[in-house]
Design a protein around this motif. Structure first.
Motif, PDB file in Angstrom:
ATOM      1  N   GLU A 148      35.713  49.188  46.896  1.00 36.77           N
ATOM      2  CA  GLU A 148      34.671  49.604  47.829  1.00 36.77           C
ATOM      3  C   GLU A 148      33.307  49.227  47.267  1.00 36.77           C
ATOM      4  O   GLU A 148      33.005  49.495  46.104  1.00 36.77           O
ATOM      5  N   PHE A 149      32.487  48.623  48.119  1.00 37.08           N
ATOM      6  CA  PHE A 149      31.133  48.269  47.729  1.00 37.08           C
ATOM      7  C   PHE A 149      30.177  49.378  48.156  1.00 37.08           C
ATOM      8  O   PHE A 149      30.439  50.109  49.118  1.00 37.08           O
ATOM      9  N   ALA A 150      29.072  49.481  47.442  1.00 44.18           N
ATOM     10  CA  ALA A 150      28.036  50.431  47.836  1.00 44.18           C
ATOM     11  C   ALA A 150      27.465  50.021  49.187  1.00 44.18           C
ATOM     12  O   ALA A 150      27.497  48.844  49.570  1.00 44.18           O
ATOM     13  N   GLN A 151      26.957  50.997  49.912  1.00 47.40           N
ATOM     14  CA  GLN A 151      26.469  50.736  51.265  1.00 47.40           C
ATOM     15  C   GLN A 151      25.382  49.666  51.278  1.00 47.40           C
ATOM     16  O   GLN A 151      25.287  48.871  52.214  1.00 47.40           O
ATOM     17  N   ALA A 152      24.563  49.634  50.233  1.00 47.80           N
ATOM     18  CA  ALA A 152      23.453  48.677  50.195  1.00 47.80           C
ATOM     19  C   ALA A 152      23.884  47.293  49.722  1.00 47.80           C
ATOM     20  O   ALA A 152      23.104  46.345  49.793  1.00 47.80           O
ATOM     21  N   GLU A 153      25.125  47.159  49.234  1.00 49.57           N
ATOM     22  CA  GLU A 153      25.583  45.872  48.714  1.00 49.57           C
ATOM     23  C   GLU A 153      25.967  44.922  49.843  1.00 49.57           C
ATOM     24  O   GLU A 153      26.610  45.321  50.817  1.00 49.57           O
ATOM     25  N   ASP A 154      25.589  43.676  49.694  1.00 50.30           N
ATOM     26  CA  ASP A 154      26.063  42.619  50.572  1.00 50.30           C
ATOM     27  C   ASP A 154      27.416  42.164  50.027  1.00 50.30           C
ATOM     28  O   ASP A 154      27.497  41.711  48.884  1.00 50.30           O
ATOM     29  N   PRO A 155      28.499  42.282  50.806  1.00 51.10           N
ATOM     30  CA  PRO A 155      29.824  41.949  50.256  1.00 51.10           C
ATOM     31  C   PRO A 155      29.933  40.511  49.774  1.00 51.10           C
ATOM     32  O   PRO A 155      30.630  40.232  48.798  1.00 51.10           O
ATOM     33  N   PRO A 169      30.553  30.759  49.327  1.00 52.04           N
ATOM     34  CA  PRO A 169      30.868  32.077  49.888  1.00 52.04           C
ATOM     35  C   PRO A 169      32.353  32.186  50.229  1.00 52.04           C
ATOM     36  O   PRO A 169      32.996  31.199  50.606  1.00 52.04           O
ATOM     37  N   VAL A 170      32.900  33.382  50.087  1.00 50.54           N
ATOM     38  CA  VAL A 170      34.288  33.640  50.466  1.00 50.54           C
ATOM     39  C   VAL A 170      34.325  34.741  51.522  1.00 50.54           C
ATOM     40  O   VAL A 170      33.396  35.538  51.644  1.00 50.54           O
ATOM     41  N   VAL A 171      35.404  34.764  52.283  1.00 54.80           N
ATOM     42  CA  VAL A 171      35.582  35.760  53.339  1.00 54.80           C
ATOM     43  C   VAL A 171      36.068  37.066  52.707  1.00 54.80           C
ATOM     44  O   VAL A 171      37.045  37.056  51.950  1.00 54.80           O
ATOM     45  N   PRO A 172      35.423  38.197  52.984  1.00 54.20           N
ATOM     46  CA  PRO A 172      35.900  39.464  52.417  1.00 54.20           C
ATOM     47  C   PRO A 172      37.343  39.745  52.849  1.00 54.20           C
ATOM     48  O   PRO A 172      37.637  39.779  54.043  1.00 54.20           O
ATOM     49  N   PRO A 173      38.254  39.941  51.889  1.00 50.61           N
ATOM     50  CA  PRO A 173      39.669  40.150  52.242  1.00 50.61           C
ATOM     51  C   PRO A 173      39.956  41.608  52.583  1.00 50.61           C
ATOM     52  O   PRO A 173      40.581  42.340  51.809  1.00 50.61           O
ATOM     53  N   THR A 174      39.499  42.046  53.744  1.00 51.24           N
ATOM     54  CA  THR A 174      39.781  43.409  54.175  1.00 51.24           C
ATOM     55  C   THR A 174      41.278  43.581  54.402  1.00 51.24           C
ATOM     56  O   THR A 174      42.018  42.606  54.567  1.00 51.24           O
ATOM     57  N   ARG A 175      41.728  44.825  54.420  1.00 45.29           N
ATOM     58  CA  ARG A 175      43.154  45.083  54.626  1.00 45.29           C
ATOM     59  C   ARG A 175      43.604  44.511  55.969  1.00 45.29           C
ATOM     60  O   ARG A 175      44.711  43.976  56.091  1.00 45.29           O
ATOM     61  N   GLU A 176      42.732  44.617  56.979  1.00 44.88           N
ATOM     62  CA  GLU A 176      43.089  44.100  58.294  1.00 44.88           C
ATOM     63  C   GLU A 176      43.258  42.582  58.258  1.00 44.88           C
ATOM     64  O   GLU A 176      44.200  42.033  58.840  1.00 44.88           O
TER      65      GLU A 176
END
Length: 337
Positions: A148-155, A169-176
């Motif tokens: 989990e990233f902090a709310q202010a962080e750009d993933p 840049p890479v695509v954030p690998p969310t669970r979905e």
């Protein structure tokens, strides 16, 4: 006037009648007077998926998280269910005058409506929501830990700072997104495909899928990424040797067969260049797996003095139809076809 919509009281079925609707459905809007007619003579639980003010003529519960719809496999709205002792006796989907009359026992129900009208897709089977709902209610079966990233962080910046990228840049690998990627293969997420050098880490299908998401792959590319990983992570190919040498070398992935056209790989003009998603992301996914899972990072085990673009991605399809030569696979002893 009916009271405002209540929160969903329970995902359990109640005795009697339950109907699931949404405003964004012409058939649901058409049967609103029918639902009001039923409510005037029989107890009926009305569950709305989208607009909590619909249907405005009866009391209703808002299935805002789609919990009821998920747990009771609502695929079409309206769905009319008859329950008893928290179990389902029967259901009908869409509008069928005969079925609604039979289930409710009201012979004149909806007499002024068409005899039949198909329903609409339930929000709980919306392709844009189904992976989120599966994670929320059924568990996704993924073994990877969630960062989990902090709310202010750009993933995007956060992943770069953590060293998870190849500089792009890479695509954030969310669970979905990982679940969607895993739809591209029939292999189990926990199946071990290979051992990744240099740290000799077991590579599961899930770990490969995570990096395929990051590389920008589509789900249909995943079998190609898995096949490439199997090809480079073995003693014959010696991926560890490619990392440890000071020479500017990297794996070249040459893909052939009808599947290359099915996923849109380039085998023609600008074949080694930019512009083709499949070519670039399949090769990139392999390199990200070696970097992020295997530990093959530049300046560490990766000792290349100058490096080369092939260390980001070098993957293309073979032009079997237009080539005067036999396919490379045939030259390597694999039967043609």
């Amino acid at each position: 006037m009916p009271s405002p919509a209540q929160e969903l009281s329970s995902t359990d079925l109640t005795d009697g009648l339950t109907v699931v609707v949404k405003r964004d459905c012409e058939t649901c809007q058409m049967v609103e007077p029918v639902i009001a007619e039923i409510a005037s003579v029989l107890p009926i639980r009305v569950i709305t998926q989208d607009d909590p003010s619909f249907p405005g003529s009866v009391d209703r519960e808002h299935d805002d998280e789609l919990a009821f719809s998920w747990h009771h496999d609502i695929e079409t709205v309206p769905t009319l269910i008859k329950g008893r002792s928290q179990s389902e006796d029967e259901r009908t989907v869409g509008w069928s005058q005969a079925e609604w009359q039979r289930i409710t026992g009201i012979d004149s129900l909806g007499a002024d409506l068409p005899v039949m009208r198909p329903g609409c897709g339930s929000m709980s089977v919306d392709p844009n929501l189904i992976d989120t709902l599966r994670t929320r209610f059924a568990g996704d079966g993924l073994a990877a830990r969630e960062v989990e990233f902090a709310q202010a962080e750009d993933p995007f910046e956060a992943m770069f700072e953590r060293g998870w990228t190849d500089g792009l840049p890479v695509v954030p690998p969310t669970r979905e997104r990982v679940l969607q990627m895993l739809e591209g293969t029939t292999r189990a997420p926990d199946e071990v495909v290979a051992v990744a050098p240099p740290d000799l880490v077991e590579l599961t299908v899930e770990k490969i899928a995570v990096n395929a998401v990051m590389a920008g792959c589509r789900p249909e590319y995943l079998p190609w990424v898995i096949a490439a990983i199997e090809a480079v992570c073995n003693d014959t190919f010696n991926m560890h040797g490619l990392l440890a040498t000071t020479m500017p070398v990297g794996p070249v992935l040459i893909c052939n067969g009808p599947g290359t056209k099915a996923i849109g790989m380039n085998s023609g003009i600008n074949v080694f260049g930019q512009g083709n998603r499949a070519n670039l992301t399949i090769g990139r996914a392999v390199q990200l797996v070696i970097r992020n899972v295997g530990g093959g990072r530049p300046g560490e085990v990766d000792r290349a003095t100058h490096g080369s673009p092939s260390k980001i991605s070098f993957c293309f399809a073979e032009d079997e139809a237009g080539s005067p030569f036999r396919p490379l696979s045939v030259q390597r002893g694999i039967d043609e076809g």
